[in-house]
Design a protein around this motif. Structure first.
Motif, mmCIF file in Angstrom:
data_model
loop_
_atom_site.group_PDB
_atom_site.id
_atom_site.type_symbol
_atom_site.label_atom_id
_atom_site.label_comp_id
_atom_site.label_asym_id
_atom_site.label_seq_id
_atom_site.Cartn_x
_atom_site.Cartn_y
_atom_site.Cartn_z
ATOM 1 N N ASN A 238 8.220 10.049 3.826
ATOM 2 C CA ASN A 238 6.776 10.150 3.573
ATOM 3 C C ASN A 238 6.041 8.926 4.116
ATOM 4 O O ASN A 238 4.998 9.053 4.752
ATOM 5 N N ARG A 239 6.631 7.762 3.827
ATOM 6 C CA ARG A 239 5.983 6.533 4.300
ATOM 7 C C ARG A 239 5.936 6.497 5.820
ATOM 8 O O ARG A 239 4.912 6.162 6.415
ATOM 9 N N ASP B 269 3.352 8.794 7.180
ATOM 10 C CA ASP B 269 2.031 8.168 7.062
ATOM 11 C C ASP B 269 1.821 7.161 8.185
ATOM 12 O O ASP B 269 0.765 7.108 8.813
ATOM 13 N N LEU C 55 -1.112 -1.501 7.943
ATOM 14 C CA LEU C 55 -0.544 -0.333 7.266
ATOM 15 C C LEU C 55 -1.630 0.739 7.251
ATOM 16 O O LEU C 55 -2.801 0.409 7.460
ATOM 17 N N GLU D 13 7.615 -1.113 4.871
ATOM 18 C CA GLU D 13 7.507 -0.987 6.324
ATOM 19 C C GLU D 13 6.085 -1.341 6.740
ATOM 20 O O GLU D 13 5.135 -1.100 5.983
#
Lengths: 172, 277
Positions: free
Chosen positions: B99-100, B103, B150, B261
């Motif tokens: 998921n991350r 994104d 991010l 991340e």
């Protein structure tokens, strides 16, 4: 082989501090775990062996941290000098010494860092959470510092006995 | 008169016939004789005792083996359960990482700059400084001064790069400064690190319109962060009568406690974002 033990312990502490502890919110503001190790090195190794090791340690931590370069190098060096001076008057295994050494060292490190914030920082102000963090670190150091020191001394003693036979532990 | 053999044959036939007749008669009647009941009463307890003893012994024996087998099976099941739990944990971790990364990927597509994803592998040994170590370095094209972002917003900038690793100073570090704008009113100021989860927005003139809840974005004037990248939200605002600037607290959109991340923008240009976030 003895140096493998010192390097291994040092590496382990550094990794634990920058990975495990830094991700754990419950630990809060724990102190620099390398302080007990520097104290241990200062009181248990001869100067010619401990000083280069401590300077190298300070150099590595300075590289890992976002602090002004040389801060840890400076602090570990003066901690070493201070400890060498103190053990002229106090026995290294002295309980009072073990209880207070880490606490005082943690306090000194924080004073040095606050000094850099005040004199070298961008705005000359101390962090808002300064008191809370320092108190938290001192409380941790008070309870766990002597344990760390005793642990290092015991491990080192056993390690030396195993390697070199009884009574072969290095003398400062 | 009759031979002995003949007598035996006739006797046998008669006996069989009588026996068959008796059986036929008794089979039609369920009543038992008193003698039979006495026999039953006498023998049955022994039968019961012996049978129960045998059954008890057999059950113990069987249960023992059964328990051994169950214990073995239990051990196997526990092992399987632990494996399943471990796999489930790994699966959950993978799902979250997926998921991350999705994104990050979708955010990456929205940027006009070339970016590289990196994993946070360590944090600052001191609680006083807010830096992280990432697993990309000069070999991957990183260099000092590159912005780290991010999808939620600006994270920090590279302050040191070795061959394979780099040190990133987060925007919450006291030495960090980001030229920023209030997105709604275009009021300009400098975002500086203040504490673990907040920043100060300094040098914003009081003549400007700033309200709690306003979004703060990078102005792009510092030459580090591309214009328009989100930073945080105004969470507190105060005015001192003697000061010409506001005292503004900004809560960053990025949760720095959960940093895993990040994306490093390799060639930041002073271009606006390709699309509004």
């Amino acid at each position: 082989m003895r140096y493998c033990f010192y390097i291994g312990t040092c590496l382990l502490l550094m990794i634990v501090q920058t990975t495990v502890l830094s991700h754990s919110n419950a630990i809060g503001g724990i102190y620099d775990l390398l302080i007990p190790f520097v104290i241990f090195l200062s009181i248990s190794l001869p100067v010619r062996e401990s000083l280069p090791f401590i300077l190298a340690l300070g150099f590595v931590v300075d590289n890992l941290s976002g602090s002004p370069f040389g801060l840890y190098l400076t602090f570990y060096f003066w901690l070493f000098v201070g400890m060498r001076w103190i053990i002229k008057y106090l026995r290294a295994g002295n309980k009072l010494f073990l209880s207070l050494a880490v606490v005082v060292a943690v306090l000194m490190e924080n004073i040095l860092i606050m000094g850099t914030f005040a004199f070298l920082g961008p705005d000359g102000q101390l962090p808002e959470e300064a008191v809370k963090n320092i108190v938290s670190q001192i409380v941790w150091a008070l309870f766990t510092g002597p344990l760390f020191l005793l642990g290092f001394l015991t491990l080192s003693k056993r390690f030396n006995i195993q390697l070199n036979g009884a009574g072969a532990a290095p003398k400062p | 008169m009759f031979s002995k053999k003949m007598v035996l044959i006739v006797g046998g036939v008669v006996l069989i016939t009588v026996n068959v007749i008796l059986l036929s008669v008794t089979s039609k009647s369920q009543s038992t004789s008193a003698f039979g009941r006495v026999g039953l009463s006498f023998v049955a307890p022994f039968q019961e005792f012996v049978t129960r003893s045998v059954r008890f012994t057999r059950e113990i024996w069987e249960h023992y083996f059964f328990l051994v087998a169950v214990s073995h099976e239990n051990r196997e099941l526990k092992k399987s359960l632990n494996d399943a739990i471990e796999k489930n944990t790994q699966w959950n971790e993978l799902k979250l990482a997926n998921n991350r990364l999705r994104d990050l990927l979708s955010f990456q597509k929205s940027l006009t700059h070339r970016v590289i994803a990196a994993e946070v592998i360590g944090k600052d040994p001191s609680v006083w400084f807010k830096t992280v170590i990432i697993d990309k370095g000069k070999a991957d094209g990183l260099q000092k001064g590159l912005p780290v972002v991010l999808p939620q917003g600006i994270t920090g900038q590279v302050i040191e790069a070795s061959e394979r690793y780099s040190k990133v100073m987060l925007i919450i570090d006291r030495n960090s400064a980001v030229d920023a704008l209030v997105q709604r009113s275009r009021a300009r100021g400098i975002i500086k690190g203040a504490s673990a989860d907040q920043c100060r927005f300094e040098f914003v003139l009081r003549k400007n319109d700033v309200q709690v809840g306003d979004t703060v974005v990078a102005s792009g004037f510092d030459g580090v962060y591309p214009k328009g990248l989100r930073i945080g939200q105004v969470s507190d605002l105060s005015e001192r009568s003697s000061d010409i600037f506001y005292e503004i607290t900004v809560t960053p959109f990025v949760d720095f406690e959960k940093l895993e991340e990040v994306l490093v923008i390799l060639h930041p240009e002073t271009e606006a974002l390709a699309s509004e976030q």
